[in-house]
Design an enzyme around this catalytic site. Structure first.
Site, mmCIF file in Angstrom:
data_model
loop_
_atom_site.group_PDB
_atom_site.id
_atom_site.type_symbol
_atom_site.label_atom_id
_atom_site.label_comp_id
_atom_site.label_asym_id
_atom_site.label_seq_id
_atom_site.Cartn_x
_atom_site.Cartn_y
_atom_site.Cartn_z
ATOM 1 N NE ARG A 89 3.459 -9.316 6.711
ATOM 2 C CZ ARG A 89 3.175 -8.846 5.495
ATOM 3 N NH1 ARG A 89 3.449 -9.576 4.410
ATOM 4 N NH2 ARG A 89 2.620 -7.674 5.333
ATOM 5 N N GLY A 126 1.298 -8.387 -16.620
ATOM 6 C CA GLY A 126 2.759 -8.309 -16.550
ATOM 7 C C GLY A 126 3.355 -7.794 -17.850
ATOM 8 N N GLY A 174 1.220 -6.396 -20.749
ATOM 9 C CA GLY A 174 0.379 -5.216 -20.616
ATOM 10 C C GLY A 174 -0.806 -5.462 -19.699
ATOM 11 C CG ASP A 201 2.647 -2.667 -4.870
ATOM 12 O OD1 ASP A 201 1.587 -3.313 -4.871
ATOM 13 O OD2 ASP A 201 3.673 -3.048 -4.276
ATOM 14 C CD GLU A 256 -1.383 -2.464 1.713
ATOM 15 O OE1 GLU A 256 -0.226 -2.440 2.210
ATOM 16 O OE2 GLU A 256 -2.053 -3.501 1.613
HETATM 17 O O1 KDG Z 1 3.733 -5.655 -3.755
HETATM 18 C C1 KDG Z 1 5.006 -5.619 -3.170
HETATM 19 C C2 KDG Z 1 4.865 -6.044 -1.750
HETATM 20 O O2 KDG Z 1 4.603 -7.411 -1.723
HETATM 21 C C3 KDG Z 1 6.078 -5.807 -0.937
HETATM 22 O O3 KDG Z 1 6.491 -4.468 -1.022
HETATM 23 C C4 KDG Z 1 5.995 -6.186 0.502
HETATM 24 O O4 KDG Z 1 3.820 -5.649 1.269
HETATM 25 C C5 KDG Z 1 4.634 -6.495 1.039
HETATM 26 C C6 KDG Z 1 4.255 -7.889 1.253
HETATM 27 O O5 KDG Z 1 3.372 -8.087 2.077
HETATM 28 O O6 KDG Z 1 4.791 -8.785 0.626
#
Ligand code: KDG
Length: 318
Positions: free
Chosen positions: A105, A227, A230, A259, A35
């Site tokens: 995490r 990807g 396109g 993103d 995000e």
């Molecule tokens: O879209 C990229 C994300 O996957 C990365 O920046 C880290 O948010 C993340 C994740 O949960 O993997």
């Protein structure tokens, strides 16, 4: 606010040289979160953005908030959790686009977010609420919070944009399918990748994915990100349209392309461009992100994006 997003941002640790983590002699610390990657892209393109999240009261949390705030994003609603740590992950770029991540995490500060943490008036003040399928995978309370945030947005006419961003390491298949499908159905705009289309609907065909998603009266626009091929999009009641990719000379790091797509696309929507133009902007920003190491570092500012779009890059930096 133009766009408000909710989600976890982590410290990513990547071997300085491409290859397996077990051989790494040093690690590069970077800030990464789907995000905030998108919000940074939007902020660099001149939009007002805000981030709702939580970090631990630790140095990693300090680094993340300083980085995100330094990119111009409002962090007034990022909570400092005294009891839980900021999450981290390791990211290996093994070679020719192969990427593996290992998360640390579980039980993080962000995973303890809950509906009561939502600043209702802040969400209601935005033009768009941007969410991804990562946040509901973090914990039961995060999942409830995301549904509540969508409810708040919908009550006030804030448009909900959803990227399912499937992370199979974070949750079980059935729970992921049920939750992501429900979130797609509650969203005005769905930005879905080919792999996610296959996972949720058993197909990568844009018309079929759109047909499934348009069963929900809420969803009006479906974009399928393909990807290097396109993207394609479908508006309710219309056939799918294809948007050509922007050629990428060398993919340095593919992570963050989706993103970047969201950032470019939303920027186009905020400028009230035609859908096709917005999808094209998404493809361009997504392509640019893959040419730079890191999940958000390749996000362009307006000048770089426009020179890339016009393919007139000669000498402008000299
Ligand atoms: O879209 C990229 C994300 O996957 C990365 O920046 C880290 O948010 C993340 C994740 O949960 O993997």
């Amino acid at each position: 606010m133009d766009v408000v997003a909710i989600g976890e941002t982590l410290l990513s640790l990547t071997p300085a040289e491409n290859g397996l983590l077990r051989h790494a002699e040093s690690l590069k610390p970077k800030v990464a979160g789907a995000e905030t990657n998108t919000l940074i892209g939007l902020s660099r393109l001149g939009h007002q953005t805000g981030w709702i999240s939580a970090v631990g009261n630790d140095e990693i949390g300090e680094r993340i908030v300083a980085t995100v705030r330094g990119e111009g994003i409002d962090t007034a609603h990022v909570k400092k959790d005294e009891e839980h740590n900021t999450g981290i992950f390791f990211k290996e770029i093994i070679g020719s686009g192969e990427v593996r991540v290992q998360y640390f995490r579980a039980g993080s500060a962000a995973s303890h977010m809950e509906p009561a943490d939502l600043p209702a008036s802040y969400i209601r003040s935005a033009k768009y609420l941007y969410i991804t399928g990562i946040t509901p995978a973090l914990s039961e309370t995060c999942k409830q919070m995301i549904f509540e945030a969508i409810k708040l947005a919908r009550e006030s006419g804030v448009r909900v944009v959803f990227d399912p961003n499937l992370r199979r390491k974070l949750w079980g298949e059935e729970e992921a399918k049920t939750t992501l499908t429900s979130l797609c159905e509650l969203s005005d705009i769905v930005l879905i990748g080919g792999t996610e289309g296959k996972f949720l609907f058993g197909t990568t065909d844009t018309d079929e994915i759109a047909h499934r998603l348009f069963k929900s009266p809420q969803t009006g626009l479906v974009v399928v990100k393909k990807g290097a091929r396109g993207a394609a999009y479908a508006l309710r009641g219309r056939e799918a349209f294809q948007v050509e990719p922007y050629p990428v000379t060398t993919v340095v790091d593919p992570v963050g392309a989706g993103d970047g797509f969201a950032a470019g696309f939303l920027s186009g929507m905020l400028h009230e461009l035609k859908t096709e133009e917005s999808v094209r902007m998404g493809c361009a920003v997504g392509a640019m992100v893959t040419m730079v190491s890191g999940d958000y570092e390749g996000m362009p500012d307006e000048r770089r994006l426009h020179s890339f779009l016009s393919r007139d890059r000669e000498d402008i930096e000299r």
